[in-house]
Write a protein that holds these residues in place. Structure first.
Motif, PDB file in Angstrom:
ATOM      1  N   ALA A  87     -94.867   1.177  13.637  1.00 43.43           N
ATOM      2  CA  ALA A  87     -94.270   2.452  13.247  1.00 43.43           C
ATOM      3  C   ALA A  87     -92.760   2.301  13.094  1.00 43.43           C
ATOM      4  N   SER A  88     -92.203   3.027  12.149  1.00 39.54           N
ATOM      5  CA  SER A  88     -90.759   2.990  11.928  1.00 39.54           C
ATOM      6  C   SER A  88     -90.038   3.683  13.076  1.00 39.54           C
ATOM      7  N   LYS A  89     -88.908   3.144  13.441  1.00 39.37           N
ATOM      8  CA  LYS A  89     -88.051   3.781  14.432  1.00 39.37           C
ATOM      9  C   LYS A  89     -87.330   4.942  13.757  1.00 39.37           C
ATOM     10  N   ILE A  90     -87.128   6.013  14.508  1.00 37.36           N
ATOM     11  CA  ILE A  90     -86.467   7.200  13.972  1.00 37.36           C
ATOM     12  C   ILE A  90     -85.067   7.275  14.556  1.00 37.36           C
TER      13      ILE A  90
ATOM     14  N   GLY B  59     -83.745  -1.260   6.150  1.00 39.59           N
ATOM     15  CA  GLY B  59     -84.246  -1.949   7.335  1.00 39.59           C
ATOM     16  C   GLY B  59     -85.559  -1.374   7.839  1.00 39.59           C
ATOM     17  N   GLY B  60     -86.091  -0.382   7.133  1.00 40.36           N
ATOM     18  CA  GLY B  60     -87.368   0.193   7.514  1.00 40.36           C
ATOM     19  C   GLY B  60     -87.281   1.352   8.490  1.00 40.36           C
ATOM     20  N   TYR B  61     -86.094   1.838   8.741  1.00 40.36           N
ATOM     21  CA  TYR B  61     -85.909   2.947   9.668  1.00 40.36           C
ATOM     22  C   TYR B  61     -86.015   4.292   8.953  1.00 40.36           C
ATOM     23  N   VAL B  62     -86.407   5.294   9.689  1.00 40.28           N
ATOM     24  CA  VAL B  62     -86.370   6.671   9.204  1.00 40.28           C
ATOM     25  C   VAL B  62     -85.107   7.275   9.811  1.00 40.28           C
ATOM     26  N   VAL B  63     -84.290   7.922   8.987  1.00 39.80           N
ATOM     27  CA  VAL B  63     -83.006   8.402   9.485  1.00 39.80           C
ATOM     28  C   VAL B  63     -82.860   9.897   9.255  1.00 39.80           C
ATOM     29  N   SER B  64     -82.243  10.546  10.223  1.00 34.56           N
ATOM     30  CA  SER B  64     -81.884  11.953  10.127  1.00 34.56           C
ATOM     31  C   SER B  64     -80.392  12.040  10.407  1.00 34.56           C
ATOM     32  N   PHE B  65     -79.669  12.714   9.529  1.00 34.61           N
ATOM     33  CA  PHE B  65     -78.220  12.822   9.686  1.00 34.61           C
ATOM     34  C   PHE B  65     -77.817  14.213  10.126  1.00 34.61           C
ATOM     35  N   CYS B  66     -76.765  14.271  10.922  1.00 36.16           N
ATOM     36  CA  CYS B  66     -76.120  15.528  11.298  1.00 36.16           C
ATOM     37  C   CYS B  66     -74.634  15.369  11.025  1.00 36.16           C
ATOM     38  N   ALA B  67     -74.015  16.441  10.573  1.00 32.17           N
ATOM     39  CA  ALA B  67     -72.602  16.379  10.218  1.00 32.17           C
ATOM     40  C   ALA B  67     -71.673  16.602  11.408  1.00 32.17           C
ATOM     41  N   SER B  68     -72.241  16.968  12.563  1.00 27.80           N
ATOM     42  CA  SER B  68     -71.404  17.192  13.748  1.00 27.80           C
ATOM     43  C   SER B  68     -72.212  16.908  15.001  1.00 27.80           C
TER      44      SER B  68
ATOM     45  N   PHE C  53     -85.921  11.195  19.049  1.00 27.42           N
ATOM     46  CA  PHE C  53     -85.432  10.086  18.249  1.00 27.42           C
ATOM     47  C   PHE C  53     -85.461   8.816  19.085  1.00 27.42           C
ATOM     48  N   ASP C  54     -85.680   7.692  18.443  1.00 34.97           N
ATOM     49  CA  ASP C  54     -85.684   6.403  19.132  1.00 34.97           C
ATOM     50  C   ASP C  54     -84.272   5.889  19.378  1.00 34.97           C
ATOM     51  N   VAL C  55     -83.375   6.176  18.432  1.00 32.99           N
ATOM     52  CA  VAL C  55     -81.993   5.708  18.518  1.00 32.99           C
ATOM     53  C   VAL C  55     -81.075   6.835  18.072  1.00 32.99           C
TER      54      VAL C  55
END
Length: 71
Positions: free
Chosen positions: A3-6, A27-36, A49-51
């Motif tokens: 499974a992909s790391k989030i 790199g195969g990761y799933v990413v979620s961004f926040c502006a602050s 989240f994993d990281v």
């Protein structure tokens, strides 16, 4: 298949978010961004989240609060 790391990335600059997105998704990761940092804390209340990557030298001081809020 593993499974992909989030990842949750707190990044205030849009251009930096774009480049980080390109790097981590390759790199195969799933990413979620926040502006602050504050929006990252809100995201953490809703999901896990994993990281978590926080930019400590952000335009807002909320990134430091995010790091303290993780405890």
């Amino acid at each position: 298949m593993m499974a992909s790391k989030i990842l949750l990335i707190s990044q205030d600059e849009e251009l930096n978010r774009y480049f980080r997105d390109q790097l981590v998704t390759k790199g195969g990761y799933v990413v979620s961004f926040c502006a602050s940092g504050q929006s990252a804390l809100e995201a953490l209340e809703k999901s896990s989240f994993d990281v978590i990557i926080a930019e400590p030298a952000s335009a807002d001081s909320d990134s430091v609060e995010l790091i303290h809020g993780l405890k």
